[in-house]
Design a protein around this motif. Structure first.
Motif, PDB file in Angstrom:
ATOM      1  N   VAL A   1      33.265  41.619  40.672  1.00  0.00           N
ATOM      2  CA  VAL A   1      34.432  42.467  40.482  1.00  0.00           C
ATOM      3  C   VAL A   1      34.169  43.858  41.052  1.00  0.00           C
ATOM      4  O   VAL A   1      33.054  44.378  40.963  1.00  0.00           O
ATOM      5  CB  VAL A   1      34.813  42.564  38.981  1.00  0.00           C
ATOM      6  N   THR A   2      35.195  44.405  41.678  1.00  0.00           N
ATOM      7  CA  THR A   2      35.176  45.799  42.131  1.00  0.00           C
ATOM      8  C   THR A   2      36.370  46.491  41.495  1.00  0.00           C
ATOM      9  O   THR A   2      37.487  45.965  41.564  1.00  0.00           O
ATOM     10  CB  THR A   2      35.283  45.890  43.659  1.00  0.00           C
ATOM     11  N   ALA A   3      36.142  47.645  40.872  1.00  0.00           N
ATOM     12  CA  ALA A   3      37.216  48.250  40.095  1.00  0.00           C
ATOM     13  C   ALA A   3      37.384  49.740  40.364  1.00  0.00           C
ATOM     14  O   ALA A   3      36.420  50.455  40.622  1.00  0.00           O
ATOM     15  CB  ALA A   3      36.967  48.035  38.607  1.00  0.00           C
ATOM     16  N   LEU A   4      38.628  50.177  40.290  1.00  0.00           N
ATOM     17  CA  LEU A   4      38.986  51.593  40.265  1.00  0.00           C
ATOM     18  C   LEU A   4      39.714  51.853  38.951  1.00  0.00           C
ATOM     19  O   LEU A   4      40.505  51.015  38.497  1.00  0.00           O
ATOM     20  CB  LEU A   4      39.919  51.939  41.425  1.00  0.00           C
ATOM     21  N   THR A   5      39.474  53.004  38.344  1.00  0.00           N
ATOM     22  CA  THR A   5      40.184  53.360  37.121  1.00  0.00           C
ATOM     23  C   THR A   5      40.779  54.754  37.249  1.00  0.00           C
ATOM     24  O   THR A   5      40.331  55.574  38.057  1.00  0.00           O
ATOM     25  CB  THR A   5      39.255  53.328  35.885  1.00  0.00           C
ATOM     26  N   SER A   6      41.813  55.005  36.428  1.00  0.00           N
ATOM     27  CA  SER A   6      42.470  56.305  36.440  1.00  0.00           C
ATOM     28  C   SER A   6      42.915  56.659  35.024  1.00  0.00           C
ATOM     29  O   SER A   6      43.313  55.785  34.249  1.00  0.00           O
ATOM     30  CB  SER A   6      43.692  56.274  37.365  1.00  0.00           C
TER      31      SER A   6
ATOM     32  N   ASP B   1      43.737  54.804  31.627  1.00  0.00           N
ATOM     33  CA  ASP B   1      45.021  54.211  31.272  1.00  0.00           C
ATOM     34  C   ASP B   1      45.439  53.140  32.276  1.00  0.00           C
ATOM     35  O   ASP B   1      46.353  52.355  32.018  1.00  0.00           O
ATOM     36  CB  ASP B   1      46.129  55.260  31.121  1.00  0.00           C
ATOM     37  N   THR B   2      44.761  53.098  33.421  1.00  0.00           N
ATOM     38  CA  THR B   2      45.108  52.150  34.474  1.00  0.00           C
ATOM     39  C   THR B   2      43.847  51.724  35.213  1.00  0.00           C
ATOM     40  O   THR B   2      42.931  52.532  35.404  1.00  0.00           O
ATOM     41  CB  THR B   2      46.095  52.781  35.477  1.00  0.00           C
ATOM     42  N   ALA B   3      43.803  50.468  35.618  1.00  0.00           N
ATOM     43  CA  ALA B   3      42.674  49.972  36.417  1.00  0.00           C
ATOM     44  C   ALA B   3      43.183  48.982  37.450  1.00  0.00           C
ATOM     45  O   ALA B   3      44.123  48.215  37.194  1.00  0.00           O
ATOM     46  CB  ALA B   3      41.630  49.314  35.523  1.00  0.00           C
ATOM     47  N   SER B   4      42.554  49.011  38.612  1.00  0.00           N
ATOM     48  CA  SER B   4      42.859  48.069  39.679  1.00  0.00           C
ATOM     49  C   SER B   4      41.584  47.323  40.038  1.00  0.00           C
ATOM     50  O   SER B   4      40.546  47.940  40.274  1.00  0.00           O
ATOM     51  CB  SER B   4      43.403  48.812  40.900  1.00  0.00           C
ATOM     52  N   LEU B   5      41.667  45.990  40.064  1.00  0.00           N
ATOM     53  CA  LEU B   5      40.484  45.153  40.260  1.00  0.00           C
ATOM     54  C   LEU B   5      40.609  44.301  41.511  1.00  0.00           C
ATOM     55  O   LEU B   5      41.688  43.799  41.824  1.00  0.00           O
ATOM     56  CB  LEU B   5      40.286  44.188  39.081  1.00  0.00           C
ATOM     57  N   ALA B   6      39.496  44.123  42.214  1.00  0.00           N
ATOM     58  CA  ALA B   6      39.361  43.101  43.249  1.00  0.00           C
ATOM     59  C   ALA B   6      38.358  42.079  42.721  1.00  0.00           C
ATOM     60  O   ALA B   6      37.295  42.455  42.217  1.00  0.00           O
ATOM     61  CB  ALA B   6      38.869  43.700  44.553  1.00  0.00           C
ATOM     62  N   LEU B   7      38.700  40.797  42.805  1.00  0.00           N
ATOM     63  CA  LEU B   7      37.904  39.740  42.181  1.00  0.00           C
ATOM     64  C   LEU B   7      37.439  38.714  43.202  1.00  0.00           C
ATOM     65  O   LEU B   7      38.173  38.367  44.133  1.00  0.00           O
ATOM     66  CB  LEU B   7      38.742  39.019  41.110  1.00  0.00           C
ATOM     67  N   ARG B   8      36.220  38.232  43.018  1.00  0.00           N
ATOM     68  CA  ARG B   8      35.706  37.110  43.801  1.00  0.00           C
ATOM     69  C   ARG B   8      35.385  35.974  42.827  1.00  0.00           C
ATOM     70  O   ARG B   8      34.710  36.188  41.809  1.00  0.00           O
ATOM     71  CB  ARG B   8      34.449  37.508  44.571  1.00  0.00           C
ATOM     72  N   PHE B   9      35.866  34.771  43.145  1.00  0.00           N
ATOM     73  CA  PHE B   9      35.614  33.605  42.309  1.00  0.00           C
ATOM     74  C   PHE B   9      34.534  32.733  42.939  1.00  0.00           C
ATOM     75  O   PHE B   9      34.365  32.718  44.168  1.00  0.00           O
ATOM     76  CB  PHE B   9      36.897  32.780  42.130  1.00  0.00           C
ATOM     77  N   GLU B  10      33.818  32.000  42.104  1.00  0.00           N
ATOM     78  CA  GLU B  10      32.730  31.152  42.601  1.00  0.00           C
ATOM     79  C   GLU B  10      33.230  30.081  43.561  1.00  0.00           C
ATOM     80  O   GLU B  10      32.483  29.612  44.424  1.00  0.00           O
ATOM     81  CB  GLU B  10      31.985  30.511  41.432  1.00  0.00           C
TER      82      GLU B  10
ATOM     83  N   THR C   1      33.641  45.101  35.020  1.00  0.00           N
ATOM     84  CA  THR C   1      34.744  45.934  35.512  1.00  0.00           C
ATOM     85  C   THR C   1      34.509  47.396  35.159  1.00  0.00           C
ATOM     86  O   THR C   1      34.643  48.291  35.999  1.00  0.00           O
ATOM     87  CB  THR C   1      36.074  45.448  34.913  1.00  0.00           C
ATOM     88  N   ALA C   2      34.152  47.637  33.891  1.00  0.00           N
ATOM     89  CA  ALA C   2      33.880  49.014  33.465  1.00  0.00           C
ATOM     90  C   ALA C   2      32.691  49.594  34.215  1.00  0.00           C
ATOM     91  O   ALA C   2      32.702  50.771  34.619  1.00  0.00           O
ATOM     92  CB  ALA C   2      33.615  49.036  31.957  1.00  0.00           C
TER      93      ALA C   2
END
Length: 354
Positions: A191-196, A206-215, A332-333
């Protein structure tokens, strides 16, 4: 089941009260006692006609299983106390406060051969089970996009702890979405995450955007916010929570090499022609049959009772699956904190999401 399973509920707070409620409705369990350390709550429980005790050690001897619904920091101690008594456990998410504690709990139950189920109840909806079964018709899974945005009322943040690290939408709400994606798509590996915190300007995000990779090679994105007003969320889309206004709108889209699905409606977009599926010929929309609404907390408890009775269940969240949802939520955090991708296995055992 041959007879009702004698159970107890440990913790009579908000979610504990829901478990008490459904236990009293079920034909498959017998609520023998509620464990509640707070004396005032214990008195209220007794006045309502329930048997309430102060500690696990005070439970009647006939109890065979426990629902643990105490605050997360107490999950480790409560789980081990239940295990010492040989009780099967339905443990509210997350498994524990840290991955180290969570793995110790799961390992102990596996070694003892005693059932442990983690309370990710969304799995128990008929439309969720149906969606997982129908995904194979999409071909090889390519990607998933999710959008969860519910504006929590300002008074929600009156308690100080709800404005402190660890109480934002990542640790409170995202873990549900992570387990649901693991259940539907496959295990998340990175997971790669940005938060604001720009909208509420609190210490927490209050907001987060995630990019996810699955196996399995699929990729995904997910936006989660408790500041943005929208009709898109699991709760709004399914009318699951009576405290959240329902909309019936889908909030997840899943694409495969042959077709796509919207969730939770399970609406399918697929080719109605033979041969190669390609953009020049387009896709047709197919509505899925509707399911009657159920109480997923009740369904989860009755499935749990059947597991204690010896049944196999591949829908309920196992201890190891609960750890995975917890790990990738913490990842994510950590990703947002470090500003880089975090893979499975890279979250420190003592990391608490802050």
């Amino acid at each position: 089941m041959k007879k009702r399973l004698p159970i107890c509920v440990i913790g009579a707070g908000l979610i504990g009260a829901r478990h008490v409620e459904v236990a009293l409705k079920s034909d498959f369990v017998d609520l023998v006692a509620v464990v509640e350390a707070d004396e005032a709550r214990r008195i209220k429980l007794t006045e309502s006609g329930l048997s309430a005790v102060a500690a696990v050690d005070d439970l009647p001897k006939n109890v065979q299983a426990a629902v643990i619904a105490t605050p997360t920091p107490a999950h480790y101690e409560n789980s081990m106390s239940a295990l010492d008594k040989g009780l099967g456990v339905l443990l509210e998410k997350p498994v524990a406060a840290t991955l180290g504690e969570a793995r110790a709990v799961v390992d102990a139950f596996e070694k003892a051969g005693i059932p442990l189920v983690v309370g990710h109840h969304r799995r128990c909806h008929p439309f969720t089970v149906s969606a997982r079964e129908e995904l194979s018709s999409l071909g090889d899974l390519v990607g998933v996009q999710g959008f969860w945005s519910l504006r929590k009322n300002d008074s929600y943040f009156d308690p100080l702890w709800r404005r402190k690290p660890g109480a934002g939408p990542l640790m409170i709400n995202l873990i549900h979405e992570i387990d649901l994606l693991n259940f539907l798509i496959g295990e998340i590996s990175e997971v790669t995450a940005l938060t604001s915190s720009a909208r509420r300007k609190l210490e927490i995000e209050d907001t987060a955007s995630l990019a996810l990779r699955f196996e399995n090679g699929a990729l995904g994105s997910f936006l989660i916010s408790d500041a943005g007003a929208s009709p898109w969320s699991f709760e709004a889309g399914t009318f699951e929570n009576p405290n959240i206004a329902g909309t019936g709108q889908d909030y997840i889209k899943i694409s495969g090499t042959r077709a796509s699905m919207e969730f939770p409606s399970r609406k399918i977009w697929r080719a109605d022609y033979s041969g190669e599926v390609e953009w020049g010929r387009g896709l047709s929309q197919f509505e899925a049959p509707a399911y009657s609404s159920i109480d997923p907390i009740l369904a989860q408890m009755e499935r749990f009772a059947a597991v204690i009775d010896g049944a196999h269940d591949d829908v309920l969240c196992t201890g190891s699956q609960g750890i995975l949802a917890m790990e990738m939520t913490l990842a994510t955090a950590l990703s947002a904190k470090l500003g880089k991708p975090v893979s499975r296995g890279e979250v420190p055992q003592d990391f608490r999401g802050i």
